[in-house]
Motif scaffolding. Structure first.
Motif, PDB file in Angstrom:
ATOM      1  N   UNK A 128      45.281  53.352  25.510  1.00 48.02           N
ATOM      2  CA  UNK A 128      45.010  53.781  26.739  1.00 48.02           C
ATOM      3  C   UNK A 128      45.619  52.581  27.945  1.00 48.02           C
ATOM      4  N   UNK A 129      45.920  51.522  27.428  1.00 48.32           N
ATOM      5  CA  UNK A 129      46.769  50.722  28.793  1.00 48.32           C
ATOM      6  C   UNK A 129      48.167  51.328  28.946  1.00 48.32           C
ATOM      7  N   UNK A 130      48.592  51.756  27.590  1.00 45.56           N
ATOM      8  CA  UNK A 130      50.148  52.182  27.581  1.00 45.56           C
ATOM      9  C   UNK A 130      50.101  53.371  28.327  1.00 45.56           C
ATOM     10  N   UNK A 131      49.148  54.414  28.428  1.00 44.44           N
ATOM     11  CA  UNK A 131      49.158  55.665  28.926  1.00 44.44           C
ATOM     12  C   UNK A 131      48.636  55.838  30.194  1.00 44.44           C
ATOM     13  N   UNK A 132      47.883  54.819  30.652  1.00 37.70           N
ATOM     14  CA  UNK A 132      47.215  54.853  32.130  1.00 37.70           C
ATOM     15  C   UNK A 132      48.565  54.995  33.133  1.00 37.70           C
ATOM     16  N   UNK A 133      48.360  55.753  34.254  1.00 39.47           N
ATOM     17  CA  UNK A 133      49.217  56.021  35.224  1.00 39.47           C
ATOM     18  C   UNK A 133      49.613  54.613  35.914  1.00 39.47           C
ATOM     19  N   UNK A 134      48.609  53.928  36.194  1.00 36.43           N
ATOM     20  CA  UNK A 134      48.806  52.515  36.850  1.00 36.43           C
ATOM     21  C   UNK A 134      48.030  51.614  36.063  1.00 36.43           C
ATOM     22  N   UNK A 135      48.436  50.477  35.993  1.00 36.65           N
ATOM     23  CA  UNK A 135      47.967  49.475  35.134  1.00 36.65           C
ATOM     24  C   UNK A 135      47.903  48.102  35.907  1.00 36.65           C
ATOM     25  N   UNK A 136      46.574  47.691  36.296  1.00 35.92           N
ATOM     26  CA  UNK A 136      46.857  46.391  37.296  1.00 35.92           C
ATOM     27  C   UNK A 136      46.179  45.077  36.528  1.00 35.92           C
ATOM     28  N   UNK A 137      47.188  44.142  36.677  1.00 39.52           N
ATOM     29  CA  UNK A 137      46.536  42.729  36.110  1.00 39.52           C
ATOM     30  C   UNK A 137      46.959  41.776  37.366  1.00 39.52           C
ATOM     31  N   UNK A 138      46.230  40.566  37.099  1.00 38.91           N
ATOM     32  CA  UNK A 138      46.356  39.562  38.205  1.00 38.91           C
ATOM     33  C   UNK A 138      46.838  38.084  37.317  1.00 38.91           C
ATOM     34  N   UNK A 139      47.197  37.498  38.377  1.00 38.35           N
ATOM     35  CA  UNK A 139      47.621  35.888  38.060  1.00 38.35           C
ATOM     36  C   UNK A 139      46.545  35.109  37.340  1.00 38.35           C
ATOM     37  N   UNK A 140      45.276  35.490  37.819  1.00 41.70           N
ATOM     38  CA  UNK A 140      44.044  34.618  37.163  1.00 41.70           C
ATOM     39  C   UNK A 140      44.112  35.047  35.637  1.00 41.70           C
ATOM     40  N   UNK A 141      44.348  36.114  35.112  1.00 37.69           N
ATOM     41  CA  UNK A 141      44.375  36.491  33.861  1.00 37.69           C
ATOM     42  C   UNK A 141      45.387  35.649  33.023  1.00 37.69           C
ATOM     43  N   UNK A 142      46.373  35.183  33.605  1.00 37.46           N
ATOM     44  CA  UNK A 142      47.339  34.240  32.860  1.00 37.46           C
ATOM     45  C   UNK A 142      47.116  32.684  32.990  1.00 37.46           C
ATOM     46  N   UNK A 143      45.895  32.410  33.415  1.00 31.97           N
ATOM     47  CA  UNK A 143      45.448  31.052  33.667  1.00 31.97           C
ATOM     48  C   UNK A 143      44.911  30.460  32.473  1.00 31.97           C
ATOM     49  N   UNK A 144      44.452  31.145  31.580  1.00 29.82           N
ATOM     50  CA  UNK A 144      43.853  30.344  30.312  1.00 29.82           C
ATOM     51  C   UNK A 144      43.937  31.363  29.066  1.00 29.82           C
ATOM     52  N   UNK A 145      43.846  30.701  27.930  1.00 29.50           N
ATOM     53  CA  UNK A 145      43.914  31.532  26.699  1.00 29.50           C
ATOM     54  C   UNK A 145      42.240  32.033  26.330  1.00 29.50           C
ATOM     55  N   UNK A 146      42.040  33.198  25.740  1.00 25.06           N
ATOM     56  CA  UNK A 146      42.807  34.105  25.196  1.00 25.06           C
ATOM     57  C   UNK A 146      43.244  35.185  26.153  1.00 25.06           C
ATOM     58  N   UNK A 147      42.542  35.026  27.245  1.00 23.20           N
ATOM     59  CA  UNK A 147      43.130  36.116  28.438  1.00 23.20           C
ATOM     60  C   UNK A 147      44.695  36.051  28.570  1.00 23.20           C
ATOM     61  N   UNK A 148      45.321  35.009  28.584  1.00 22.03           N
ATOM     62  CA  UNK A 148      46.752  35.035  28.837  1.00 22.03           C
ATOM     63  C   UNK A 148      47.526  35.916  27.876  1.00 22.03           C
ATOM     64  N   UNK A 149      47.268  35.710  26.688  1.00 26.99           N
ATOM     65  CA  UNK A 149      48.062  36.281  25.478  1.00 26.99           C
ATOM     66  C   UNK A 149      47.662  37.874  25.474  1.00 26.99           C
ATOM     67  N   UNK A 150      46.184  38.228  25.850  1.00 29.52           N
ATOM     68  CA  UNK A 150      45.857  39.531  25.980  1.00 29.52           C
ATOM     69  C   UNK A 150      46.553  40.097  27.255  1.00 29.52           C
ATOM     70  N   UNK A 151      46.677  39.630  28.221  1.00 26.74           N
ATOM     71  CA  UNK A 151      47.426  40.115  29.441  1.00 26.74           C
ATOM     72  C   UNK A 151      48.883  40.398  29.142  1.00 26.74           C
ATOM     73  N   UNK A 152      49.444  39.631  28.500  1.00 28.13           N
ATOM     74  CA  UNK A 152      50.779  39.623  27.938  1.00 28.13           C
ATOM     75  C   UNK A 152      51.004  40.763  26.934  1.00 28.13           C
ATOM     76  N   UNK A 153      50.107  40.844  26.120  1.00 27.26           N
ATOM     77  CA  UNK A 153      50.140  41.856  25.050  1.00 27.26           C
ATOM     78  C   UNK A 153      50.147  43.333  25.748  1.00 27.26           C
ATOM     79  N   UNK A 154      49.091  43.357  26.805  1.00 31.84           N
ATOM     80  CA  UNK A 154      48.963  44.742  27.465  1.00 31.84           C
ATOM     81  C   UNK A 154      50.404  44.928  28.449  1.00 31.84           C
TER      82      UNK A 154
END
Length: 410
Positions: A128-154
């Motif tokens: 779903x992430x790959x196929x979405x016309x737009x994917x929007x992420x934020x700097x806060x999602x990179x600030x801590x694990x496991x959110x950081x790894x998940x955001x980078x995987x997306x």
């Protein structure tokens, strides 16, 4: 195969408890309104209000506030299938104070840890992430694990899609990095050595970067708008959007197209959430394939409308409201729209002169005489959180340029 989402956002969610009394210190406020909050969640709401099919990847607490947020997502037409509960942590709550035109301190209650930082990479629906016309992420999602790894995987999933060839007639695709600099969420705050490196890592995998001058400085080290835009392009993006407070918004595309748009005049009530409305409208314009100048002007108008209202999520404008503001050349009491469709009643703001044109000014300390309106998309400067605060909240603001519409949502 399921129809791709127009917009999927990922990151913060919470309950905004905003005063229904304007110009009153938090210690003296007696009445509050409860709203859906969290900047990327507000962006999903804003895009949904403009007719887009949206979803949010986030996590709440397994509590009554979490149930409220799911209820609100459904009410706003945002798919909540990836908004899951975390038993260990409570749903975040955010308070603000409202001192128009440019002072809207935020107090984040995200301790011991916010559930939206507990997004795990293996749980993502990468198709779903790959196929979405737009994917929007934020700097806060990179600030801590496991959110950081998940955001980078997306982002890695999106990057693989962007590297391939797109069939003729396929929807326009963008991966947007909202630079979203919140120093209190990072070890070291404004002096964090990790944040710039994480930002550069993400910039290499996105196509659009959006941020104000302070956020661009964290990402690139540059504070001059054109230099910041060039640095963002050099980092790998195709479109750099630099929000300049009272000077408007600068957008520069890799193909050389540039839009340098002034703000839309507005009588500010609460600048928080204006940047999220800008973001949702930016997505809408990108999906529509509009020229860059039209996209930025439309997004400016959407943000200005939210700056004229109390709330964030429930203040996001409908298309007729944005069209009305653009036609009028300002946000006024006569702007067509549907403000009463979702927003609760609130105490009237202090009396002020009519809408201001760019370049007007008043001392920020004079709360009854708003200073020059600015692009509602800009969050303004965000100072570091105070050390060892007396209460469990992290405070943001006032700080920043004299920008009466400064502020994304919580």
């Amino acid at each position: 195969m399921p129809e791709p989402y127009d917009v999927i956002t990922m990151g913060r969610i919470g309950v905004d408890l905003y005063p229904l009394e304007v110009g009153v210190p938090l210690a003296r406020v007696e009445t509050f309104g409860k709203f859906l909050g969290g900047s990327p969640t507000n962006v999903a709401v804003a895009a949904a209000r403009l007719g887009r099919r949206t979803a949010v990847i986030t996590r709440t607490g397994q509590d009554a506030f979490g149930a409220y947020l799911h209820q609100e997502l459904e009410r706003f037409g945002v798919d909540a299938r990836w908004a899951t509960a975390v038993e260990e942590y409570p749903t975040p709550v955010t308070f603000c104070e409202i001192f128009p035109p440019d002072d809207f301190p935020l107090y984040f209650y995200r301790r011991p840890k916010a559930p939206d930082l507990e997004i795990h990479a293996p749980d993502l629906d990468l198709d779903a992430v790959r196929d979405a016309r737009i994917f929007w992420m934020t700097g806060t999602g990179l600030s801590a694990e496991p959110s950081r790894s998940a955001t980078l995987a997306a982002l890695a999933a999106r990057d693989a899609r962007q590297a391939g060839s797109r069939p003729a007639g396929a929807p326009r695709t963008a991966t947007v990095f909202d630079l979203d600099w919140r120093p209190m969420f990072w070890d070291g705050g404004d002096d964090s050595t990790e944040a710039p490196a994480r930002y550069r890592e993400a910039l290499a995998q996105v196509t659009v970067a959006v941020g104000n001058i302070d956020e661009c400085a964290i990402a690139t080290g540059e504070r001059e708008p054109y230099a910041a835009a060039r640095a963002l392009l050099a980092a790998g993006v195709e479109l750099a959007v630099v929000k300049q407070g009272p000077k408007g918004v600068l957008a520069v595309h890799r193909d050389g197209t540039t839009a340098d748009c002034p703000p839309l005049p507005v009588e500010v009530v609460n600048g928080l959430g204006a940047g999220d409305a800008f973001g949702g409208a930016l997505c809408h314009g990108l999906l529509a394939g509009w020229p860059l100048d039209r996209i930025v002007r439309y997004a400016n108008a959407a943000g200005a409308i939210v700056a004229s209202r109390l709330a964030c999520s429930s203040a996001m404008p409908f298309p007729d409201e944005v069209d009305g503001a653009l036609a009028a050349g300002a946000v006024t009491a006569d702007t067509p729209g549907a403000a009463d469709r979702a927003a609760p009643a609130a105490a009237a703001p202090p009396a002020a002169a009519g809408p201001h044109a760019p370049g007007d000014g008043a001392a920020p300390a004079d709360r009854a005489a708003p200073a020059a309106p600015a692009v509602p998309a800009d969050r303004g400067a965000v100072p570091a959180a105070p050390a060892a605060p007396a209460d469990p909240a992290a405070r943001v603001g006032p700080g920043g340029p004299a920008n009466p519409a400064a502020g994304a949502g919580s």
